[in-house]
Design an enzyme around this catalytic site. Structure first.
Site, mmCIF file in Angstrom:
data_model
loop_
_atom_site.group_PDB
_atom_site.id
_atom_site.type_symbol
_atom_site.label_atom_id
_atom_site.label_comp_id
_atom_site.label_asym_id
_atom_site.label_seq_id
_atom_site.Cartn_x
_atom_site.Cartn_y
_atom_site.Cartn_z
ATOM 1 N N CYS A 125 0.836 -1.199 0.000
ATOM 2 C CA CYS A 125 0.000 0.000 0.000
ATOM 3 C C CYS A 125 0.875 1.255 0.000
ATOM 4 O O CYS A 125 1.970 1.248 -0.582
ATOM 5 C CB CYS A 125 -0.988 -0.027 1.173
ATOM 6 S SG CYS A 125 -2.317 1.201 0.990
ATOM 7 N N ASP A 194 -3.021 1.187 10.283
ATOM 8 C CA ASP A 194 -4.209 2.016 10.521
ATOM 9 C C ASP A 194 -4.574 1.959 11.991
ATOM 10 O O ASP A 194 -4.979 2.956 12.571
ATOM 11 C CB ASP A 194 -5.371 1.546 9.648
ATOM 12 C CG ASP A 194 -5.237 2.150 8.264
ATOM 13 O OD1 ASP A 194 -4.387 1.664 7.498
ATOM 14 O OD2 ASP A 194 -5.929 3.149 7.978
HETATM 15 C C1 RUB Z 1 -3.570 3.250 3.628
HETATM 16 C C2 RUB Z 1 -2.879 2.219 4.429
HETATM 17 C C3 RUB Z 1 -1.578 2.613 5.060
HETATM 18 C C4 RUB Z 1 -1.851 3.067 6.492
HETATM 19 C C5 RUB Z 1 -0.651 3.759 7.114
HETATM 20 O O1 RUB Z 1 -4.899 2.853 3.300
HETATM 21 O O2 RUB Z 1 -3.353 1.134 4.664
HETATM 22 O O3 RUB Z 1 -0.693 1.537 5.111
HETATM 23 O O4 RUB Z 1 -2.935 3.973 6.505
HETATM 24 O O5 RUB Z 1 -0.331 4.923 6.375
HETATM 25 P P1 RUB Z 1 -5.882 3.867 2.537
HETATM 26 P P2 RUB Z 1 0.525 6.100 7.038
HETATM 27 O O6 RUB Z 1 -5.236 4.227 1.243
HETATM 28 O O7 RUB Z 1 -7.147 3.081 2.374
HETATM 29 O O8 RUB Z 1 -6.058 5.069 3.443
HETATM 30 O O9 RUB Z 1 1.819 5.493 7.482
HETATM 31 O O10 RUB Z 1 0.700 7.097 5.913
HETATM 32 O O11 RUB Z 1 -0.258 6.638 8.173
#
Ligand code: RUB
Length: 308
Positions: A125, A194
């Site tokens: 992701c 998350d």
């Molecule tokens: C984004 C996702 C990321 C986490 C952490 O999912 O799963 O791995 O949110 O991101 P989506 P960060 O695109 O559905 O929001 O480290 O930037 O907080």
């Protein structure tokens, strides 16, 4: 931007990533408080609290959003004037955003110690925290290769590939189902979060748990990069993390399959703590089993026993 606009942009994924949605929600609450220039505390409270509810419901899985919003309200219940209330909301929101940006820098520094020259590092992701680690290691002169998954259906892997390429890091994109095939050649997996539950389980983009299984099978260290506001005080009550499901049209285009075909589109999944080697936070690199202590110490009883 109004809290309603921010919530809509979070829902439509224009604003995404667990930390970013929390920061944007905090800023929206600050702006909401600043927009009301009257002196009626009751009115100000009801406006800001309405915005809080709209923002919290915009994406259900990321506890960072809930924690960020709770942080903005710290110390406000006892205030007796609109000015004090407004000032407190503004101060808390600014502090939350600053703290979250600083956390990212520290995570980058601590995590960079885990990357060696010649490593192949896989990510899933688009996590700003995981990218911060790779960016810092690269800035320190370490030379390694990154691999990123496509991350269907939203294809956030395209964002990750662009982010890494801009930093000059050699990056290879793979489709999600190629993870097990390439895992034997990887040295490290870095993912974001998350939510982290009180037992250390990780809730992150759908497919993360499969990446973790493949890493475990191939004996590749699997590490989570997460600010402490990704830890969930609510799970201490025994509350389950709600996994967001999104529309079928994100998976199949209208008319591509007959209407009797059901499409299931869960957005996140849970990786049990036994598949996680370490969580890289701004307060140190910790085992997943330390999640309970992080929640109690960092987020405190104020968060845990808040009824909202
Ligand atoms: C984004 C996702 C990321 C986490 C952490 O999912 O799963 O791995 O949110 O991101 P989506 P960060 O695109 O559905 O929001 O480290 O930037 O907080």
């Amino acid at each position: 931007m109004s809290a309603d606009d921010v919530a809509e942009r979070i829902r439509s994924m224009e604003i995404r990533g667990a930390a970013e949605i929390a920061r944007r929600a905090a800023i929206a609450l600050k702006e909401e408080a600043e927009a009301y220039q009257g002196s009626d505390l009751k009115e100000l409270r009801s406006r800001v609290e309405r915005s809080r509810d709209v923002l919290i419901s915009s994406r259900p899985t990321a506890i960072s959003l809930w924690n960020g919003v709770q942080y903005v309200f710290k110390g406000t219940p006892d205030l007796t004037s609109a000015d004090d209330y407004r000032n407190m909301v503004v101060k808390n929101a600014d502090h939350f955003v600053k703290r979250s940006r600083n956390a990212l820098k520290t995570i980058g520094k601590l995590g960079a110690n885990r990357i060696k020259d010649g490593d192949k590092v896989l990510t899933h992701c688009n996590s700003k925290a995981a990218i911060a680690v790779m960016a810092e290691a690269w800035a320190q002169g370490k030379r390694f290769e990154a691999f990123c998954t496509e991350s269907r259906p939203w294809r956030q892997g395209v964002l990750t590939a662009n982010d890494l390429a801009k930093l000059g890091i050699p990056v290879t994109m793979i489709i999600d189902s190629a993870v097990r095939y390439v895992m034997k050649d990887m040295d490290l997996v870095l993912v974001g979060a998350d939510t982290i539950a009180s037992n250390g389980a990780l809730i992150n983009k759908i497919g993360t748990s499969q990446v973790a299984l493949a890493a475990d099978e191939a004996r590749v260290p699997f590490m989570v990069c997460a600010e402490t506001f990704k830890f969930s005080p609510r799970t201490i009550y025994g509350e389950m993390v709600k996994i967001e499901e999104r529309d079928a049209t994100e998976v199949v285009k209208p008319g591509e399959v007959p209407p009797e075909v059901k499409v299931f589109n869960p957005v996140f999944d849970a990786t049990p703590p036994e598949y996680i080697d370490a969580i890289i936070t701004e307060i140190g690199v910790i085992p997943p089993y330390a999640a309970y202590q992080v929640i109690v110490k960092e987020l405190g009883y104020e968060f845990m026993f808040n009824e909202d």
